[in-house]
Enzyme design. Structure first.
Site, mmCIF file in Angstrom:
data_model
loop_
_atom_site.group_PDB
_atom_site.id
_atom_site.type_symbol
_atom_site.label_atom_id
_atom_site.label_comp_id
_atom_site.label_asym_id
_atom_site.label_seq_id
_atom_site.Cartn_x
_atom_site.Cartn_y
_atom_site.Cartn_z
ATOM 1 N N LYS A 128 0.862 -1.184 0.000
ATOM 2 C CA LYS A 128 0.000 0.000 0.000
ATOM 3 C C LYS A 128 0.896 1.231 0.000
ATOM 4 O O LYS A 128 2.057 1.148 0.425
ATOM 5 C CB LYS A 128 -0.888 0.002 1.256
ATOM 6 C CG LYS A 128 -2.105 0.897 1.147
ATOM 7 C CD LYS A 128 -3.276 0.225 0.446
ATOM 8 C CE LYS A 128 -4.417 1.194 0.211
ATOM 9 N NZ LYS A 128 -5.609 0.539 -0.320
ATOM 10 N N ASP A 168 -7.022 4.579 -4.485
ATOM 11 C CA ASP A 168 -7.683 4.437 -3.179
ATOM 12 C C ASP A 168 -8.278 5.817 -2.905
ATOM 13 O O ASP A 168 -8.527 6.576 -3.864
ATOM 14 C CB ASP A 168 -6.670 4.017 -2.097
ATOM 15 C CG ASP A 168 -7.335 3.613 -0.780
ATOM 16 O OD1 ASP A 168 -7.852 2.485 -0.685
ATOM 17 O OD2 ASP A 168 -7.375 4.429 0.172
#
Ligand code: NDP
Length: 448
Positions: A128, A168
């Protein structure tokens, strides 16, 4: 030491080693909490220190992102990429641009991503990234300059066989476009598989935009179906009004549900005749506006509410699709009192541990993020598959693949929970299934 003591000692070690990262501690605690029966059944995991290894990222990159705003002022942000685990494939996980981003938030998201990606059944590891950059109110040119600067460092760490970022919060098709353009320029390679969430005309996949929201609704449908129920005629509340929320609302309505409320960080809209998705998309996707504009333009008596929680609205199905820890213990009490049947996490870790505990104790169907929102990353893996074969699939075929994947994720969580004597416990089922696949691959590779 028995299993429980081992896991508690590990949790303490994680807290000590990663101070001031409460979201990361929370994500680790939630997974470890499920694992004592697994460790009891598989002592080889304990002997190989697999849990300790999984809690430690393979690599953490932090970098400076300097850029110039429209007034000519130099701005400095911080960029992150945490390459957490590559046992099952290249690191895979989104980039978040939001002022709340820090190392602990990126680590919590990367840690979750390991198990989610494993559960998806696709060959992808967990990672991430993101930045504390706030895109709100920035011009397209500012966003472009920021993305170009961000990629000028990130490009040396990623690649289609190494690490494949996606979107995201705050990172959609516009940002992925600027990031991909800069990667292509710096490397002189048209390496489509290096980023997912691309535009349809340049390597993107159909249904990727819709996948997380659609997938969450398929997951709810499967949970209800296991109890002989469905979504038809049920009132539904969806928090957020971003990518995940919009497509969760669309699919929930296609499947016969009635979504009566959605939100952004300023407040929520209550529309008793059902949210108009076309209008919502126009405001949020096309105009990048605020949902406070919705009631005036809808003109049907819908309300914009800022002085109470969206979770006070009566519903049978609740889909938190905004951000972490947005649904508290008090919200869970209200939802349960109002007769909620199912909750599925479209966002990552939106329910606090206390809220999650209440739902599980009350027998509410509870779909944890790792399972319920895995459709997004699974479809990203399908995008990588199409890029690798220079192919582009139809909407219908792509949606069917997504649906099959969600059914399979539900089945594996459901059956694992049954196998361990925890029927209906999707949290346990998701953590255990996701963990065992990663652990088995790591065992096969030896101590690396
Ligand atoms: P978007 O940026 O498209 O939308 C985020 C939404 O959440 C916006 O409505 C935003 O409102 C709201 N929001 C953000 N922060 C807060 C906050 N602190 N309090 C209240 N509301 C907030 O993001 P996505 O829809 O892509 O992501 C939403 C969640 O889903 C995240 O947890 C993400 O990690 C998760 N997720 C996303 C996937 C994807 O494919 N996009 C895949 C799997 C998980 P506002 O505009 O006011 O900030």
């Amino acid at each position: 030491m028995d299993q429980r003591d081992t896991l508690e000692a590990l949790q303490q070690q994680v807290v000590q080693r990663n101070p001031a990262e409460p979201e990361f501690h929370q994500a680790v605690a939630e997974v470890l909490d499920s694992l004592s029966p697994v460790i009891a059944r598989h002592p080889e995991y304990k002997d190989a220190k697999l849990l300790e290894r999984i809690c430690e990222p393979e690599r953490q990159i932090i970098f400076r992102v300097p850029w110039v705003d429209d007034s000519g002022t130099v701005q400095i942000n911080r960029g992150f990429r945490v390459e957490f685990n590559s046992a099952l494939g290249p690191y895979k996980g989104g980039l978040r641009f939001h002022p709340s981003v820090n190392l602990g938030v990126v680590k919590f998201l990367g840690f979750e991503q390991i198990f989610k990606n494993s559960l998806s059944g696709m060959p992808i590891g967990g990672g991430k990234g993101g930045s504390d950059f706030d895109p709100k109110g920035r011009s397209d040119n500012e966003i472009m300059r920021f993305c170009q600067s961000f990629m000028s460092e990130l490009y040396r760490h990623i690649g289609e066989y190494t690490d494949v970022p996606a979107g995201d919060i705050g990172v959609g098709a516009r940002e992925i476009g600027f990031l991909f353009g800069q990667y292509k320029r710096l490397t002189n390679r048209y390496e489509s598989g290096v980023l997912t969430g691309k535009g349809l005309g340049w390597g993107g996949a159909r249904v990727r935009k819709e996948a997380t929201g659609y997938g969450a609704v398929y997951f709810v449908h499967e949970m209800l179906a296991a109890r002989g129920d469905d979504l038809a005629g049920k009132e539904i509340v969806v928090s957020g009004s971003g990518n995940v929320a919009i497509y969760a609302i669309e699919k929930a309505q296609q499947m016969g549900g009635k979504v009566v409320a959605c939100s952004d960080s300023g407040g929520f809209v209550y529309d008793p005749s059902g949210i108009n998705v076309a209008l919502l998309r126009q405001i949020k996707e096309e105009e990048r506006g605020r949902i406070s504009e919705y009631p005036d333009r809808r003109q049907n008596g819908a309300d914009y509410v800022t002085d109470s929680s969206i979770w006070d609205v009566h519903c049978k199905v609740a889909l938190p699709c905004a951000t972490q820890n947005e649904l508290t213990e008090k919200d869970a009490q209200t939802l349960i009192r109002n007769g909620v049947l199912a909750v599925a996490e479209g966002a990552n870790m939106p329910c606090t541990p206390a809220a999650m505990k209440l739902f599980r104790e009350a027998g509410t169907l509870f779909g944890p993020a790792k399972a319920a929102n895995a459709g997004g990353v699974a479809t990203s893996a399908l995008e990588m598959q199409q890029n690798a074969s220079r192919d582009s699939w139809s909407f219908g075929y792509s949606e069917q693949r997504l649906k099959d994947i969600m059914i399979e994720i539900h089945r594996s969580c459901f059956e694992t929970a049954e196998e361990y004597g925890r029927p209906g416990d999707y949290v346990f089922g998701a953590n255990t299934t996701g963990f065992c696949r990663v652990a088995d691959a790591m065992l096969a590779f030896g101590v690396i």
